[in-house]
Design a protein around this motif. Sequence first.
Motif, PDB file in Angstrom:
ATOM      1  N   PRO A  32     -14.527  40.648  -9.474  1.00  0.00           N
ATOM      2  CA  PRO A  32     -15.929  40.282 -10.255  1.00  0.00           C
ATOM      3  C   PRO A  32     -16.301  39.032  -9.468  1.00  0.00           C
ATOM      4  CG  PRO A  32     -14.122  40.997 -11.740  1.00  0.00           C
ATOM      5  CD  PRO A  32     -13.284  40.801 -10.632  1.00  0.00           C
ATOM      6  N   ASP A  33     -17.580  38.857  -9.835  1.00  0.00           N
ATOM      7  CA  ASP A  33     -18.058  37.638  -9.300  1.00  0.00           C
ATOM      8  C   ASP A  33     -17.718  36.622 -10.216  1.00  0.00           C
ATOM      9  OD1 ASP A  33     -19.729  39.225  -7.762  1.00  0.00           O
ATOM     10  OD2 ASP A  33     -21.464  39.032  -8.843  1.00  0.00           O
ATOM     11  N   LYS A  34     -17.632  35.354  -9.610  1.00  0.00           N
ATOM     12  CA  LYS A  34     -16.977  34.209 -10.144  1.00  0.00           C
ATOM     13  C   LYS A  34     -18.271  33.276 -10.477  1.00  0.00           C
ATOM     14  CE  LYS A  34     -13.762  30.316  -9.469  1.00  0.00           C
ATOM     15  NZ  LYS A  34     -13.041  29.718  -8.351  1.00  0.00           N
ATOM     16  N   LYS A  35     -18.274  33.067 -11.823  1.00  0.00           N
ATOM     17  CA  LYS A  35     -19.433  31.988 -12.244  1.00  0.00           C
ATOM     18  C   LYS A  35     -18.779  30.838 -12.576  1.00  0.00           C
ATOM     19  CE  LYS A  35     -22.402  35.738 -14.499  1.00  0.00           C
ATOM     20  NZ  LYS A  35     -23.020  35.988 -15.826  1.00  0.00           N
ATOM     21  N   GLU A  36     -19.431  29.833 -12.213  1.00  0.00           N
ATOM     22  CA  GLU A  36     -18.890  28.410 -12.227  1.00  0.00           C
ATOM     23  C   GLU A  36     -20.066  27.448 -12.982  1.00  0.00           C
ATOM     24  OE1 GLU A  36     -15.699  27.255  -9.060  1.00  0.00           O
ATOM     25  OE2 GLU A  36     -17.653  27.268  -8.192  1.00  0.00           O
ATOM     26  N   TYR A  37     -19.525  26.710 -14.135  1.00  0.00           N
ATOM     27  CA  TYR A  37     -20.661  26.049 -14.829  1.00  0.00           C
ATOM     28  C   TYR A  37     -20.635  24.696 -14.567  1.00  0.00           C
ATOM     29  CZ  TYR A  37     -20.853  30.543 -17.010  1.00  0.00           C
ATOM     30  OH  TYR A  37     -21.244  32.048 -17.400  1.00  0.00           O
ATOM     31  N   GLN A  38     -21.583  24.088 -14.809  1.00  0.00           N
ATOM     32  CA  GLN A  38     -21.734  22.438 -14.699  1.00  0.00           C
ATOM     33  C   GLN A  38     -22.690  22.076 -15.960  1.00  0.00           C
ATOM     34  OE1 GLN A  38     -20.197  20.533 -12.190  1.00  0.00           O
ATOM     35  NE2 GLN A  38     -19.450  22.254 -11.182  1.00  0.00           N
ATOM     36  N   ILE A  39     -22.005  20.859 -16.232  1.00  0.00           N
ATOM     37  CA  ILE A  39     -23.042  20.387 -17.342  1.00  0.00           C
ATOM     38  C   ILE A  39     -24.216  19.555 -16.776  1.00  0.00           C
ATOM     39  CG2 ILE A  39     -21.325  18.067 -17.347  1.00  0.00           C
ATOM     40  CD1 ILE A  39     -21.959  18.163 -20.454  1.00  0.00           C
ATOM     41  N   THR A  40     -25.327  19.733 -17.381  1.00  0.00           N
ATOM     42  CA  THR A  40     -26.520  18.944 -16.927  1.00  0.00           C
ATOM     43  C   THR A  40     -26.665  17.563 -17.373  1.00  0.00           C
ATOM     44  OG1 THR A  40     -27.963  19.974 -18.504  1.00  0.00           O
ATOM     45  CG2 THR A  40     -27.690  21.236 -16.624  1.00  0.00           C
ATOM     46  N   GLU A  41     -27.545  16.788 -16.971  1.00  0.00           N
ATOM     47  CA  GLU A  41     -27.992  15.412 -17.426  1.00  0.00           C
ATOM     48  C   GLU A  41     -28.363  15.666 -18.783  1.00  0.00           C
ATOM     49  OE1 GLU A  41     -26.951  12.440 -16.512  1.00  0.00           O
ATOM     50  OE2 GLU A  41     -26.206  13.379 -14.768  1.00  0.00           O
ATOM     51  N   GLU A  42     -29.103  16.629 -19.349  1.00  0.00           N
ATOM     52  CA  GLU A  42     -29.403  17.058 -20.636  1.00  0.00           C
ATOM     53  C   GLU A  42     -28.337  17.210 -21.193  1.00  0.00           C
ATOM     54  OE1 GLU A  42     -32.502  19.578 -23.065  1.00  0.00           O
ATOM     55  OE2 GLU A  42     -32.908  19.511 -21.055  1.00  0.00           O
TER      56      GLU A  42
END
Length: 184
Positions: free
Chosen positions: A68-78
């Motif tokens: 399955p597609d890999k989803k990577e998350y990053q925290i934003t400045e907000e």
Amino acid sequence: MAQENYTKYAILGLLTTECKTGYDIKQMIDRSLTYFWKISYGQIYPTLKKLVEDELATVTTTTQQGKPDKKEYQITEEGKQLLQQWLHESIAQLPIEKNELLLKLFFSRHQKTDTVIFQVEQYKVMQKEKWDALLAIEESIRGCNSPDLDYWLMTIDYGKHVTTACIEWCERTLAQLHEKKEEV
């Protein structure tokens, strides 16, 4: 007054570590947070989705061959600002512990003392297993080169103190129960 859901803050915080996927987050929770903060696997992805919708995190999808597609998350400045704001807030109230053993013990005049003894002995065994797990976690993270290490160790220290207190309470309670049994 509705109680605030702190899961979003836990996940935002985890996004400041090496955790980038839902799987990574679940692994980190299972190895550390679970001893003081419960988050079910079913809460992770809806929370991540909401964080992206609220622009507190971003997601990058990578296609993988045969997976399955890999989803990577990053925290934003907000997201960092919201996390920072929450971290600066005072603790609103002491947590209320739900403890099945204590609930049963409260009403234990309605059961045999041997049953109560057995239940407290089981609880003591579980606390000793928790102690061993905390020691294993402590040993595994001591080698980490993370700026969070000192804080992680402080949470483990708290867990060790609470667990030690629970084991000592079990020993005192078992002594009282054995005395009570001898009186009968």
